[in-house]
Motif scaffolding. Sequence first.
Motif, PDB file in Angstrom:
ATOM      1  N   PRO A 143     -12.977  -0.514   0.866  1.00  8.18           N
ATOM      2  CA  PRO A 143     -13.891  -1.461   0.195  1.00  8.18           C
ATOM      3  C   PRO A 143     -13.470  -1.766  -1.237  1.00  8.18           C
ATOM      4  N   GLN A 144     -12.931  -0.741  -1.924  1.00  8.32           N
ATOM      5  CA  GLN A 144     -12.543  -0.965  -3.329  1.00  8.32           C
ATOM      6  C   GLN A 144     -11.331  -1.882  -3.423  1.00  8.32           C
ATOM      7  N   HIS A 145     -10.506  -1.915  -2.413  1.00  5.91           N
ATOM      8  CA  HIS A 145      -9.365  -2.852  -2.424  1.00  5.91           C
ATOM      9  C   HIS A 145      -9.870  -4.251  -2.056  1.00  5.91           C
ATOM     10  N   LEU A 146     -10.705  -4.307  -1.002  1.00  5.35           N
ATOM     11  CA  LEU A 146     -11.230  -5.610  -0.550  1.00  5.35           C
ATOM     12  C   LEU A 146     -11.985  -6.314  -1.682  1.00  5.35           C
TER      13      LEU A 146
ATOM     14  N   HIS B  61      -0.297  -3.960 -11.658  1.00 10.60           N
ATOM     15  CA  HIS B  61      -0.189  -4.589 -10.333  1.00 10.60           C
ATOM     16  C   HIS B  61      -1.401  -4.284  -9.448  1.00 10.60           C
ATOM     17  N   GLN B  62      -2.269  -3.399  -9.904  1.00  7.12           N
ATOM     18  CA  GLN B  62      -3.338  -2.944  -8.998  1.00  7.12           C
ATOM     19  C   GLN B  62      -4.385  -4.017  -8.725  1.00  7.12           C
ATOM     20  N   VAL B  63      -4.642  -4.212  -7.442  1.00  6.71           N
ATOM     21  CA  VAL B  63      -5.661  -5.166  -6.994  1.00  6.71           C
ATOM     22  C   VAL B  63      -6.885  -4.360  -6.584  1.00  6.71           C
ATOM     23  N   GLY B  64      -8.042  -4.785  -7.003  1.00  8.70           N
ATOM     24  CA  GLY B  64      -9.242  -4.119  -6.503  1.00  8.70           C
ATOM     25  C   GLY B  64     -10.301  -3.901  -7.549  1.00  8.70           C
ATOM     26  N   TYR B  65     -11.249  -3.117  -7.147  1.00  7.83           N
ATOM     27  CA  TYR B  65     -12.431  -2.836  -7.951  1.00  7.83           C
ATOM     28  C   TYR B  65     -12.070  -2.319  -9.346  1.00  7.83           C
ATOM     29  N   SER B  66     -11.117  -1.390  -9.389  1.00  9.45           N
ATOM     30  CA  SER B  66     -10.729  -0.866 -10.708  1.00  9.45           C
ATOM     31  C   SER B  66      -9.396  -1.435 -11.168  1.00  9.45           C
ATOM     32  N   GLY B  67      -8.935  -2.483 -10.499  1.00  7.27           N
ATOM     33  CA  GLY B  67      -7.728  -3.183 -10.921  1.00  7.27           C
ATOM     34  C   GLY B  67      -8.061  -4.635 -11.193  1.00  7.27           C
TER      35      GLY B  67
ATOM     36  N   ILE C 293      -1.626  -1.698   3.822  1.00  6.63           N
ATOM     37  CA  ILE C 293      -2.854  -1.401   3.046  1.00  6.63           C
ATOM     38  C   ILE C 293      -3.986  -1.272   4.064  1.00  6.63           C
ATOM     39  N   SER C 294      -4.762  -0.179   3.958  1.00  2.00           N
ATOM     40  CA  SER C 294      -5.790   0.047   4.985  1.00  2.00           C
ATOM     41  C   SER C 294      -6.966  -0.920   4.861  1.00  2.00           C
ATOM     42  N   GLY C 295      -7.312  -1.303   3.612  1.00  2.00           N
ATOM     43  CA  GLY C 295      -8.453  -2.205   3.429  1.00  2.00           C
ATOM     44  C   GLY C 295      -9.713  -1.452   3.048  1.00  2.00           C
TER      45      GLY C 295
ATOM     46  N   ILE D 246      -0.493  -6.895   7.358  1.00  2.00           N
ATOM     47  CA  ILE D 246       0.499  -6.238   8.211  1.00  2.00           C
ATOM     48  C   ILE D 246       0.161  -4.750   8.196  1.00  2.00           C
ATOM     49  N   ASN D 247      -0.143  -4.213   9.350  1.00  2.00           N
ATOM     50  CA  ASN D 247      -0.511  -2.795   9.405  1.00  2.00           C
ATOM     51  C   ASN D 247      -0.220  -2.280  10.812  1.00  2.00           C
ATOM     52  N   ASN D 248       0.270  -1.045  10.912  1.00  2.00           N
ATOM     53  CA  ASN D 248       0.592  -0.531  12.254  1.00  2.00           C
ATOM     54  C   ASN D 248      -0.612   0.083  12.969  1.00  2.00           C
TER      55      ASN D 248
ATOM     56  N   GLY E  89       0.833  -1.194   0.000  1.00  2.00           N
ATOM     57  CA  GLY E  89       0.000   0.000   0.000  1.00  2.00           C
ATOM     58  C   GLY E  89       0.869   1.245   0.000  1.00  2.00           C
ATOM     59  N   VAL E  90       0.211   2.344   0.210  1.00  2.00           N
ATOM     60  CA  VAL E  90       0.889   3.632   0.096  1.00  2.00           C
ATOM     61  C   VAL E  90       1.874   3.860   1.259  1.00  2.00           C
ATOM     62  N   ALA E  91       1.875   2.933   2.213  1.00  2.00           N
ATOM     63  CA  ALA E  91       2.890   2.989   3.286  1.00  2.00           C
ATOM     64  C   ALA E  91       4.289   2.812   2.700  1.00  2.00           C
TER      65      ALA E  91
ATOM     66  N   GLY F 299       1.879  -3.869  13.467  1.00  2.00           N
ATOM     67  CA  GLY F 299       3.233  -3.364  13.684  1.00  2.00           C
ATOM     68  C   GLY F 299       3.773  -2.698  12.443  1.00  2.00           C
ATOM     69  N   ASP F 300       5.011  -2.279  12.553  1.00  3.53           N
ATOM     70  CA  ASP F 300       5.676  -1.554  11.470  1.00  3.53           C
ATOM     71  C   ASP F 300       6.184  -2.540  10.406  1.00  3.53           C
ATOM     72  N   MET F 301       5.655  -2.405   9.208  1.00  8.00           N
ATOM     73  CA  MET F 301       6.050  -3.351   8.144  1.00  8.00           C
ATOM     74  C   MET F 301       7.539  -3.266   7.822  1.00  8.00           C
TER      75      MET F 301
ATOM     76  N   ALA G  91      -0.619  -4.248  -5.633  1.00  4.80           N
ATOM     77  CA  ALA G  91      -0.544  -2.901  -5.059  1.00  4.80           C
ATOM     78  C   ALA G  91      -1.930  -2.318  -4.886  1.00  4.80           C
ATOM     79  N   SER G  92      -2.031  -1.403  -3.943  1.00  2.76           N
ATOM     80  CA  SER G  92      -3.293  -0.662  -3.810  1.00  2.76           C
ATOM     81  C   SER G  92      -3.301   0.433  -4.890  1.00  2.76           C
ATOM     82  N   ARG G  93      -4.477   0.960  -5.135  1.00  6.30           N
ATOM     83  CA  ARG G  93      -4.545   2.027  -6.138  1.00  6.30           C
ATOM     84  C   ARG G  93      -3.756   3.255  -5.676  1.00  6.30           C
ATOM     85  N   ALA G  94      -3.785   3.502  -4.356  1.00  4.43           N
ATOM     86  CA  ALA G  94      -3.062   4.679  -3.852  1.00  4.43           C
ATOM     87  C   ALA G  94      -1.578   4.562  -4.171  1.00  4.43           C
TER      88      ALA G  94
HETATM   89  P1  FAD Z   1      -4.273   4.140   2.777  1.00  6.14           P
HETATM   90  O1  FAD Z   1      -5.739   4.003   2.877  1.00  6.14           O
HETATM   91  O2  FAD Z   1      -3.684   5.496   2.998  1.00  6.14           O
HETATM   92  O3  FAD Z   1      -3.664   3.130   3.832  1.00  6.14           O
HETATM   93  C1  FAD Z   1      -2.305   3.022   4.135  1.00  6.14           C
HETATM   94  C2  FAD Z   1      -2.204   2.070   5.321  1.00  6.14           C
HETATM   95  O4  FAD Z   1      -0.851   1.835   5.630  1.00  6.14           O
HETATM   96  C3  FAD Z   1      -2.858   2.621   6.593  1.00  6.14           C
HETATM   97  O5  FAD Z   1      -3.807   1.679   7.082  1.00  6.14           O
HETATM   98  C4  FAD Z   1      -1.700   2.750   7.580  1.00  6.14           C
HETATM   99  O6  FAD Z   1      -2.073   2.419   8.894  1.00  6.14           O
HETATM  100  C5  FAD Z   1      -0.723   1.742   7.032  1.00  6.14           C
HETATM  101  N1  FAD Z   1       0.676   2.035   7.336  1.00  6.14           N
HETATM  102  C6  FAD Z   1       1.349   3.222   7.215  1.00  6.14           C
HETATM  103  N2  FAD Z   1       2.652   3.064   7.540  1.00  6.14           N
HETATM  104  C7  FAD Z   1       2.801   1.770   7.905  1.00  6.14           C
HETATM  105  C8  FAD Z   1       3.911   1.006   8.338  1.00  6.14           C
HETATM  106  N3  FAD Z   1       5.154   1.550   8.471  1.00  6.14           N
HETATM  107  N4  FAD Z   1       3.721  -0.305   8.625  1.00  6.14           N
HETATM  108  C9  FAD Z   1       2.488  -0.877   8.498  1.00  6.14           C
HETATM  109  N5  FAD Z   1       1.401  -0.188   8.063  1.00  6.14           N
HETATM  110  C10 FAD Z   1       1.570   1.106   7.770  1.00  6.14           C
HETATM  111  N6  FAD Z   1      -8.114   1.087  -4.250  1.00  6.14           N
HETATM  112  C11 FAD Z   1      -7.494  -0.063  -4.535  1.00  6.14           C
HETATM  113  O7  FAD Z   1      -6.590  -0.500  -3.828  1.00  6.14           O
HETATM  114  N7  FAD Z   1      -7.856  -0.766  -5.680  1.00  6.14           N
HETATM  115  C12 FAD Z   1      -8.832  -0.355  -6.504  1.00  6.14           C
HETATM  116  O8  FAD Z   1      -9.088  -1.020  -7.523  1.00  6.14           O
HETATM  117  C13 FAD Z   1      -9.516   0.860  -6.210  1.00  6.14           C
HETATM  118  N8  FAD Z   1     -10.509   1.291  -7.010  1.00  6.14           N
HETATM  119  C14 FAD Z   1     -11.187   2.427  -6.649  1.00  6.14           C
HETATM  120  C15 FAD Z   1     -12.280   2.838  -7.424  1.00  6.14           C
HETATM  121  C16 FAD Z   1     -12.991   3.957  -7.053  1.00  6.14           C
HETATM  122  C17 FAD Z   1     -14.180   4.355  -7.896  1.00  6.14           C
HETATM  123  C18 FAD Z   1     -12.604   4.700  -5.922  1.00  6.14           C
HETATM  124  C19 FAD Z   1     -13.385   5.914  -5.513  1.00  6.14           C
HETATM  125  C20 FAD Z   1     -11.517   4.316  -5.164  1.00  6.14           C
HETATM  126  C21 FAD Z   1     -10.788   3.192  -5.509  1.00  6.14           C
HETATM  127  N9  FAD Z   1      -9.688   2.774  -4.767  1.00  6.14           N
HETATM  128  C22 FAD Z   1      -9.092   1.570  -5.063  1.00  6.14           C
HETATM  129  C23 FAD Z   1      -9.068   3.618  -3.716  1.00  6.14           C
HETATM  130  C24 FAD Z   1      -9.439   3.211  -2.306  1.00  6.14           C
HETATM  131  O9  FAD Z   1     -10.639   3.852  -1.930  1.00  6.14           O
HETATM  132  C25 FAD Z   1      -8.324   3.607  -1.307  1.00  6.14           C
HETATM  133  O10 FAD Z   1      -8.070   4.989  -1.439  1.00  6.14           O
HETATM  134  C26 FAD Z   1      -7.012   2.858  -1.500  1.00  6.14           C
HETATM  135  O11 FAD Z   1      -7.255   1.474  -1.578  1.00  6.14           O
HETATM  136  C27 FAD Z   1      -6.091   3.138  -0.314  1.00  6.14           C
HETATM  137  O12 FAD Z   1      -4.838   2.564  -0.544  1.00  6.14           O
HETATM  138  P2  FAD Z   1      -3.888   2.232   0.668  1.00  6.14           P
HETATM  139  O13 FAD Z   1      -4.534   1.202   1.549  1.00  6.14           O
HETATM  140  O14 FAD Z   1      -2.543   1.916   0.091  1.00  6.14           O
HETATM  141  O15 FAD Z   1      -3.729   3.634   1.401  1.00  6.14           O
END
Ligand code: FAD
Length: 326
Positions: free
Chosen positions: A278-281, A255-261, A274-276, A293-295, A216-218, A311-313, A241-244
Motif C-alpha cells: 500500500p505504501q508503494h501504491l 528515486h523512492q516512489v511511495g508514501y515516504s518517497g 515490485i510487490s505493490g 512485471i512480477n513472477n 523493486g527488491v527483486a 514472469g521473470d523480469m 524504486a521501492s523503499r525496500a
Molecule cells: P517486496 O515486497 O519484497 O516485493 C518484491 C517483489 O518482487 C515480489 O512481489 C516478488 O514476487 C517479485 N520478484 C522477485 N523476483 C522476481 C523476478 N525475478 N521477476 C519478477 N518479479 C520478481 N515502500 C515503498 O516502495 N515506498 C514508500 O514510500 C514506502 N513507505 C513506507 C512507509 C512506512 C511507514 C512503511 C511501514 C513502509 C513503507 N514502505 C514503502 C515499504 C513497503 O511496505 C514495502 O515493504 C516495500 O514497498 C516492498 O518493496 P518491494 O516491492 O521492492 O519488495
Amino acid sequence: MEVKEYSGVLVFAEQNKNAIHKVAYELLGKGRELSEKLQCRLMAAVLGPDKTDVNELIYRGADTVYHVCDEKIFSVPDEIAYAGNLVKLIGELKPEICLFGATSFGRSVAPRVAAMLETGLTADCTDLKIDDDMKLVQIRPAFSENILAHIKSDNYPQMATVRYKEFEEASRDQSRTGEIIKLEAVLSSSNTVEVLEELSIEDINIADAHVVVSAGVAVKSAEDLKMINELADLLGGQVGASRALVETGLISKAHQVGYSGSRVKPTVYIACGISGAPQHLAGMKESDVIIAINNDPSAPIFNVADYSIVGDMYKIIPELIRAIKN
Ligand code: FAD
C-alpha cells in the motif's frame, strides 16, 4: 478564539532561485475550491527576490499576492527567517486557512510557523474539505495508509501541508487580474544558514517524469540495475524504486516512489519486481498507464496494473529492450 477575526485562504508559494515551485499551483487549485465554499479571498505569499515571477500566481487563481521582497535573506533556505516573516504576515492578514507544500523546505518552515502562531498543523494531507460548520477537514492517511484520518483544528489559522502531485494544478488564465502587494522583509536573516556548496541530486526528478521505470527488491545488484536504467533511458524516462530497494543501498532515496518517497503521476509507470505494498501504491496508483512485471501472479501490484506481465523480469526486461531497439 474569535473565528470571525480570521478570513481567507493563504497559500505559501515556495520559490527557489526566483522560480515558484509547482506545488503552489496545485495548492491554488484546491485553495480556490475552499475559498469558494467559504466565500473568501484566495491569497498567496511569496518570500523572494524582487524578480520572482509572482504574476503567475494571479494567472493560477490568486486574488492577492503578498510578495515579501529581499534579495539577500530569501536567497538561502533560511527557515527561521522565512518563518519569522511569514508569522508577521499571517498575523496581519489573519487567514483562516494556511496551506504549505510538503516539500523538504515546506516541511521545515510550516511547523515553525505553526508553533510560533500556537496553532495546529496537519502534515501530508491527501485531501482538504470544508464541513457544514465551515471548518477545514484535513484528510491524511494514518497507520501506514490503512485508515484515512479526518482531522479538524480548534485553533486558527488552520494549517496543513500537502504533498506535491496530490492535487491537480490550477488551470492558467493569463487574462486574470489580481492585486500584487510588495512588502519589505521585516525580519533579517537569522544567520544560522550558510550555503557552502550546492550538490546536484543527480538530475533526478521522478515527480515530473512522463515515464517512470521502477525497480523493486527483486533487483539484486548494481549490475542488475543497469537493465532498468537502459529501459528508462530508451523510453526517455526516469528510474524509480521501492523503499525496500532503496534500503539495500543500491539506489538513492531520491528515486523512492511511495508514501515516504515521491508521488508520481507519469503517462507510463513500469513496476519491475515490485510487490505493490500500500505504501508503494500510494505514490504511483494515479499514473495513466501502469505496467507491472512480477513472477508472482498474486502480487497486489497486478490489482492496479493496466497491463500485467507474469514472469521473470530478468527474461522479460531484456526482451522489452530488444523489442524497443528494433
Ligand atoms: P517486496 O515486497 O519484497 O516485493 C518484491 C517483489 O518482487 C515480489 O512481489 C516478488 O514476487 C517479485 N520478484 C522477485 N523476483 C522476481 C523476478 N525475478 N521477476 C519478477 N518479479 C520478481 N515502500 C515503498 O516502495 N515506498 C514508500 O514510500 C514506502 N513507505 C513506507 C512507509 C512506512 C511507514 C512503511 C511501514 C513502509 C513503507 N514502505 C514503502 C515499504 C513497503 O511496505 C514495502 O515493504 C516495500 O514497498 C516492498 O518493496 P518491494 O516491492 O521492492 O519488495
